[in-house]
Design a protein around this motif. Structure first.
Motif, PDB file in Angstrom:
ATOM      1  N   ILE A  13       0.883  -1.172   0.000  1.00  0.00           N
ATOM      2  CA  ILE A  13       0.000   0.000   0.000  1.00  0.00           C
ATOM      3  C   ILE A  13       0.914   1.213   0.000  1.00  0.00           C
ATOM      4  CG2 ILE A  13      -1.751   1.287   1.279  1.00  0.00           C
ATOM      5  CD1 ILE A  13      -2.526  -1.374   2.652  1.00  0.00           C
ATOM      6  N   LEU A  14       0.824   2.020  -1.047  1.00  0.00           N
ATOM      7  CA  LEU A  14       1.706   3.184  -1.129  1.00  0.00           C
ATOM      8  C   LEU A  14       0.851   4.438  -1.233  1.00  0.00           C
ATOM      9  CD1 LEU A  14       4.252   1.754  -3.741  1.00  0.00           C
ATOM     10  CD2 LEU A  14       4.570   1.913  -1.269  1.00  0.00           C
ATOM     11  N   CYS A  15       1.183   5.427  -0.418  1.00  0.00           N
ATOM     12  CA  CYS A  15       0.370   6.634  -0.463  1.00  0.00           C
ATOM     13  C   CYS A  15       1.204   7.855  -0.091  1.00  0.00           C
ATOM     14  CB  CYS A  15      -0.809   6.490   0.501  1.00  0.00           C
ATOM     15  SG  CYS A  15      -1.795   7.972   0.624  1.00  0.00           S
ATOM     16  N   ALA A  16       1.168   8.848  -0.952  1.00  0.00           N
ATOM     17  CA  ALA A  16       1.854  10.106  -0.661  1.00  0.00           C
ATOM     18  C   ALA A  16       0.835  11.229  -0.773  1.00  0.00           C
ATOM     19  CB  ALA A  16       2.988  10.331  -1.654  1.00  0.00           C
ATOM     20  N   TYR A  17       0.822  12.116   0.215  1.00  0.00           N
ATOM     21  CA  TYR A  17      -0.120  13.233   0.127  1.00  0.00           C
ATOM     22  C   TYR A  17       0.479  14.498   0.722  1.00  0.00           C
ATOM     23  CZ  TYR A  17      -1.143  12.086   5.032  1.00  0.00           C
ATOM     24  OH  TYR A  17      -1.039  11.837   6.374  1.00  0.00           O
TER      25      TYR A  17
ATOM     26  N   ASN B  32       9.660   6.126  -5.853  1.00  0.00           N
ATOM     27  CA  ASN B  32      10.583   5.223  -6.551  1.00  0.00           C
ATOM     28  C   ASN B  32      10.185   3.762  -6.460  1.00  0.00           C
ATOM     29  OD1 ASN B  32      12.307   7.067  -7.653  1.00  0.00           O
ATOM     30  ND2 ASN B  32      13.676   7.106  -5.870  1.00  0.00           N
ATOM     31  N   LYS B  33       9.370   3.438  -5.436  1.00  0.00           N
ATOM     32  CA  LYS B  33       8.929   2.045  -5.287  1.00  0.00           C
ATOM     33  C   LYS B  33       7.860   1.672  -6.301  1.00  0.00           C
ATOM     34  CE  LYS B  33       9.918   0.830  -0.543  1.00  0.00           C
ATOM     35  NZ  LYS B  33      10.057   2.020   0.325  1.00  0.00           N
ATOM     36  N   ILE B  34       7.187   2.704  -6.871  1.00  0.00           N
ATOM     37  CA  ILE B  34       6.090   2.431  -7.807  1.00  0.00           C
ATOM     38  C   ILE B  34       6.689   1.971  -9.136  1.00  0.00           C
ATOM     39  CG2 ILE B  34       4.081   3.416  -9.002  1.00  0.00           C
ATOM     40  CD1 ILE B  34       3.922   5.467  -6.682  1.00  0.00           C
ATOM     41  N   GLU B  35       6.332   0.744  -9.526  1.00  0.00           N
ATOM     42  CA  GLU B  35       7.002   0.164 -10.687  1.00  0.00           C
ATOM     43  C   GLU B  35       6.468   0.695 -12.012  1.00  0.00           C
ATOM     44  OE1 GLU B  35       7.050  -4.100 -10.160  1.00  0.00           O
ATOM     45  OE2 GLU B  35       8.080  -3.883  -8.236  1.00  0.00           O
ATOM     46  N   ASP B  36       5.196   1.049 -12.054  1.00  0.00           N
ATOM     47  CA  ASP B  36       4.605   1.565 -13.291  1.00  0.00           C
ATOM     48  C   ASP B  36       4.864   3.074 -13.389  1.00  0.00           C
ATOM     49  OD1 ASP B  36       1.705   0.830 -15.118  1.00  0.00           O
ATOM     50  OD2 ASP B  36       2.558   2.849 -14.993  1.00  0.00           O
ATOM     51  N   THR B  37       5.534   3.504 -14.446  1.00  0.00           N
ATOM     52  CA  THR B  37       5.958   4.912 -14.512  1.00  0.00           C
ATOM     53  C   THR B  37       4.791   5.878 -14.653  1.00  0.00           C
ATOM     54  OG1 THR B  37       6.417   4.507 -16.830  1.00  0.00           O
ATOM     55  CG2 THR B  37       8.325   4.614 -15.341  1.00  0.00           C
ATOM     56  N   SER B  38       3.718   5.448 -15.349  1.00  0.00           N
ATOM     57  CA  SER B  38       2.609   6.392 -15.511  1.00  0.00           C
ATOM     58  C   SER B  38       1.879   6.580 -14.175  1.00  0.00           C
ATOM     59  CB  SER B  38       1.652   5.930 -16.609  1.00  0.00           C
ATOM     60  OG  SER B  38       1.116   4.665 -16.269  1.00  0.00           O
ATOM     61  N   VAL B  39       1.771   5.499 -13.384  1.00  0.00           N
ATOM     62  CA  VAL B  39       1.155   5.623 -12.055  1.00  0.00           C
ATOM     63  C   VAL B  39       2.048   6.487 -11.163  1.00  0.00           C
ATOM     64  CG1 VAL B  39       0.382   4.384  -9.988  1.00  0.00           C
ATOM     65  CG2 VAL B  39      -0.053   3.423 -12.254  1.00  0.00           C
ATOM     66  N   ALA B  40       3.359   6.293 -11.285  1.00  0.00           N
ATOM     67  CA  ALA B  40       4.296   7.102 -10.504  1.00  0.00           C
ATOM     68  C   ALA B  40       4.111   8.583 -10.822  1.00  0.00           C
ATOM     69  CB  ALA B  40       5.729   6.664 -10.787  1.00  0.00           C
ATOM     70  N   ALA B  41       3.880   8.880 -12.089  1.00  0.00           N
ATOM     71  CA  ALA B  41       3.692  10.276 -12.497  1.00  0.00           C
ATOM     72  C   ALA B  41       2.434  10.859 -11.851  1.00  0.00           C
ATOM     73  CB  ALA B  41       3.611  10.361 -14.014  1.00  0.00           C
ATOM     74  N   VAL B  42       1.373  10.038 -11.792  1.00  0.00           N
ATOM     75  CA  VAL B  42       0.127  10.495 -11.154  1.00  0.00           C
ATOM     76  C   VAL B  42       0.384  10.795  -9.670  1.00  0.00           C
ATOM     77  CG1 VAL B  42      -2.230   9.862 -10.514  1.00  0.00           C
ATOM     78  CG2 VAL B  42      -1.335   9.210 -12.757  1.00  0.00           C
ATOM     79  N   ALA B  43       1.095   9.857  -9.023  1.00  0.00           N
ATOM     80  CA  ALA B  43       1.384  10.038  -7.596  1.00  0.00           C
ATOM     81  C   ALA B  43       2.220  11.288  -7.368  1.00  0.00           C
ATOM     82  CB  ALA B  43       2.112   8.817  -7.059  1.00  0.00           C
ATOM     83  N   ARG B  44       3.150  11.524  -8.272  1.00  0.00           N
ATOM     84  CA  ARG B  44       4.032  12.687  -8.125  1.00  0.00           C
ATOM     85  C   ARG B  44       3.255  13.992  -8.294  1.00  0.00           C
ATOM     86  NH1 ARG B  44       8.193  10.929 -11.370  1.00  0.00           N
ATOM     87  NH2 ARG B  44       9.281   9.897  -9.676  1.00  0.00           N
ATOM     88  N   SER B  45       2.316  13.981  -9.248  1.00  0.00           N
ATOM     89  CA  SER B  45       1.577  15.229  -9.488  1.00  0.00           C
ATOM     90  C   SER B  45       0.650  15.539  -8.307  1.00  0.00           C
ATOM     91  CB  SER B  45       0.797  15.132 -10.799  1.00  0.00           C
ATOM     92  OG  SER B  45      -0.224  14.171 -10.654  1.00  0.00           O
ATOM     93  N   ALA B  46       0.240  14.473  -7.566  1.00  0.00           N
ATOM     94  CA  ALA B  46      -0.688  14.691  -6.448  1.00  0.00           C
ATOM     95  C   ALA B  46      -0.042  15.444  -5.289  1.00  0.00           C
ATOM     96  CB  ALA B  46      -1.224  13.352  -5.946  1.00  0.00           C
TER      97      ALA B  46
END
Lengths: 472, 195
Positions: free
Chosen positions: B50-54, B179-193
């Motif tokens: 479970i990964l969550c950044a806010y 960096n733990k998120i393996e899918d780059t497009s999902v990582a981008a979503v998380a980063r923009s949040a």
């Protein structure tokens, strides 16, 4: 490694019945009726010849006790039958100054528990409570000369009423919780300690609490005041006779640590597994003062106890070190509370728990930082060992941080004894038992090393002996 | 490991059937926003993350509960939650690990960190363990604190302003999770949040 073997290994209190569980047939000089009514509360107060304000305090608390619902969190409290308990039982007419004057039957109990011996060897003062009253008390002369006061709480109320008017019930008011209210209504016995300004008491003061009667409720009330710049430590031990019916122990302990003072409160709780142990302990820690709770819970059916520090003065420090051991049928719901109210206050909680033979341990804790507590720091560490697959362990910490500059850390782990660790030690020529005993000793070591030597040895010996005896 | 973006609601429940990372997103973090996730491990041998950044700014509030419930043996779950609180924001997180009796050989770890960047913030953290099996490894860690002044000092001594230094530290704080998120497009979503 075969699991069956592991199951038998650690059982700290397997010889409880012969060592602590005996009872003596002592005839009390007064025994109140079973159950709790306003009449009983009045009777207790009257027998103690108390000032009117104390009776009013008791009656107010009694009302609160009746109104407050039983807590539904934590352990199972639904089986306590408040009507089947003796709330007041007076074992003798007065507190004695020498053991020779203590009634024989009662003296025999404390002899078997080794209290007079310990007093001779290393204690600064002793109080012994048998059921509802303190039956023996002594304090070394040089400390009396320095102005140290160590009395049974009832006795102190008569001799030093001004302390009571100022401090009694102020740290833990009766409406704090249901059991604090119950204690406030029917309290009897306990210790009163006053350490004057700048006095350092190097040897520990000790109180020993014993439940001898069946269906007994023990409600001791302790009030401790460590005045500016003083230092002292206090140890309490508790055991009970072995009965099949349940007893209730509900104490209230209030500690006031004045500026620059340091106080350490050590508990070795080893009630028989028929005792509900529902205790409220709280310290008010003022500027530059230091409070340490050292809390060992080995016995009882259910313990719910969360020693707390209210850090109200700048640079105050609070510490709780706790060990809990739960065996068959036991539930240790223990923990700590740290409330940071003043700037630059710091706190540490270290908790170690072991559950075996189907026992359950829970850590429940609170770290709260209010907006007035700038730069507060707190560190919490809880580790739990589960020794077999019937046992259970929980961790319920809460952190409420309403001040941005606070620095708060919490860490908890739950595990069994690592096979690699056992394998390593056994490859060095230790037997499996020796290896396990070494690992368990290492696990609780950070706390045991803080215990007075005699207790530390006792605890270590219990663990080693039990492990040796069982594997054969 | 598969990556799945999860838009949380008040009562999200997911059964883990294959090794998956779940990256949490919230429809809104307005006052009173309340979300919960229950990740259930009923299948032997699966792992989840479970990964969550806010990041919360003035007037924003997040009430989040995550639960990993282990019912089958040999499962593992890593929960990592990282939050940044700016002036006037509120965060309330409960993270629970439940290991039921049959779930032997379970490994569960929960790591929550809150970085406080402003004034008048409120933070409640409640990491909970309920362990009924004995042959398990379960632990949690939770920290709440400000940006480390030593790190700020180091960066400022390299000619960065205080704001720039802090921004880099905050970025580093989140990157270890992203960096733990393996899918780059999902990582981008998380980063923009968190921007």
């Amino acid at each position: 490694m075969p699991r069956k073997k592991m199951k038998q290994k650690i059982d700290i209190n397997s010889n409880y019945a012969s060592k602590y569980g005996f009872n003596v047939t002592s005839t009390p000089v007064f025994k109140a009726q079973k159950g709790l009514t306003e009449e009983i509360v009045r009777q207790i107060s009257q027998m103690k010849n108390e000032p009117k304000w104390m009776l009013d305090f008791r009656l107010r608390a009694y009302k609160i006790f009746r109104e407050k619902p039983t807590p539904t969190w934590g352990g199972d409290l639904s089986k306590i039958d408040y009507d089947d308990i003796y709330y007041y039982l007076k074992p003798s007419n007065q507190e004695e100054k020498t053991w020779a004057d203590v009634p024989d039957k009662i003296k025999e109990t404390f002899d078997r528990l080794g209290i007079p011996q310990a007093e001779k060897e290393y204690l600064a003062g002793v109080k012994a409570q048998f059921d509802s009253e303190v039956i023996y008390g002594n304090l070394r002369e040089e400390l009396q000369e320095q102005g140290v006061i160590f009395l049974g709480t009832d006795d102190a109320l008569k001799k030093f009423p001004h302390f009571f008017e100022e401090y009694f019930g102020k740290v833990i008011p009766p409406n704090d919780n249901k059991f604090a209210a119950l204690n406030s209504a029917v309290w009897s016995g306990g210790s009163f300690v006053y350490i004057p300004k700048g006095v350092h008491v190097t040897r520990p003061l000790q109180a020993y609490f014993r439940i001898n009667a069946q269906n007994m409720g023990q409600f001791e009330r302790t009030l401790i005041i460590a005045d500016e710049g003083s230092y002292a430590s206090y140890i309490e031990g508790c055991t009970a006779s072995t009965y099949s019916t349940n007893s209730l122990h509900s104490a209230v302990v209030e500690v006031i640590v004045k500026p620059g003072a340091r106080f350490r409160y050590t508990t070795i709780q080893n009630w028989y597994t028929n005792v509900y142990n529902l205790v409220t302990k709280r310290a008010k820690v003022e500027k530059d003062a230091n409070m340490e709770w050292l809390d060992c819970n080995l016995g009882s059916l259910l313990t719910m106890k969360f020693p707390s520090c209210y850090l109200v003065g700048e640079n105050a420090h609070g510490e709780v070190l706790s060990i809990a051991y739960a065996s068959k049928g036991q539930h240790q719901d223990a923990g700590a509370k740290m409330v940071h109210i003043a700037p630059n206050t710091t706190s540490t909680i270290i908790s170690k728990s072991i559950s075996a033979h189907g026992g359950r341990t829970s850590y429940r804790g609170l770290v709260a930082v209010t907006p007035s507590a700038k730069n507060a720091k707190s560190r919490v560490e809880c580790d739990a060992l589960i020794l077999d697959h019937d046992s259970r362990s929980d961790t319920y910490p809460t952190m409420k941080i309403n001040e941005p500059s606070a620095n708060i850390e919490h860490e908890a782990t739950v595990s069994k004894i690592g096979e690699e660790k056992l394998f390593y030690l056994m490859s060095r020529g230790l037997t499996e038992t020796e290896a396990m005993s070494l690992i368990v000793s290492g696990f609780i070591e950070p706390i045991v090393k803080e215990l007075p030597l005699e207790y530390a040895l006792e605890l270590n010996r219990l663990i080693e002996l039990e492990m040796e005896g069982s594997v054969g | 490991m598969k990556t799945q973006l999860v838009m949380l609601n008040e009562n999200t429940e997911i059964k883990v059937t294959e090794d998956t990372q779940f990256v949490l997103q919230f429809p809104s973090v307005a006052q009173g926003a309340k979300y919960s996730l229950n990740l259930i491990f009923e299948k032997q041998g699966v792992s989840g993350e479970i990964l969550c950044a806010y990041a919360l700014t003035a007037g924003q509030e997040l009430n989040l509960t995550t639960l990993s419930t282990h019912k089958a043996p040999n499962t593992s779950c890593l929960t990592q939650i990282k939050g940044a609180l700016y002036t006037g924001s509120k965060s309330n997180y409960t993270g629970k690990i439940i290991i039921e009796k049959p779930a032997q050989q379970t490994t569960a770890f929960l790591d929550q960190a809150v970085l406080v960047l402003g004034e008048d913030t409120n933070n409640i953290s409640q990491p909970i363990l309920e362990i009924e099996a004995d042959d398990v490894k379960a632990s949690h860690g939770s920290t709440t604190g400000r940006v480390n002044e030593d790190q700020v000092y180091y960066l400022m001594s390299r000619c960065l302003s205080r704001d720039e230094s802090q921004a880099i530290i905050v970025e580093g704080f989140f990157e270890s999770l992203i960096n733990k998120i393996e899918d780059t497009s999902v990582a981008a979503v998380a980063r923009s949040a968190i921007r």
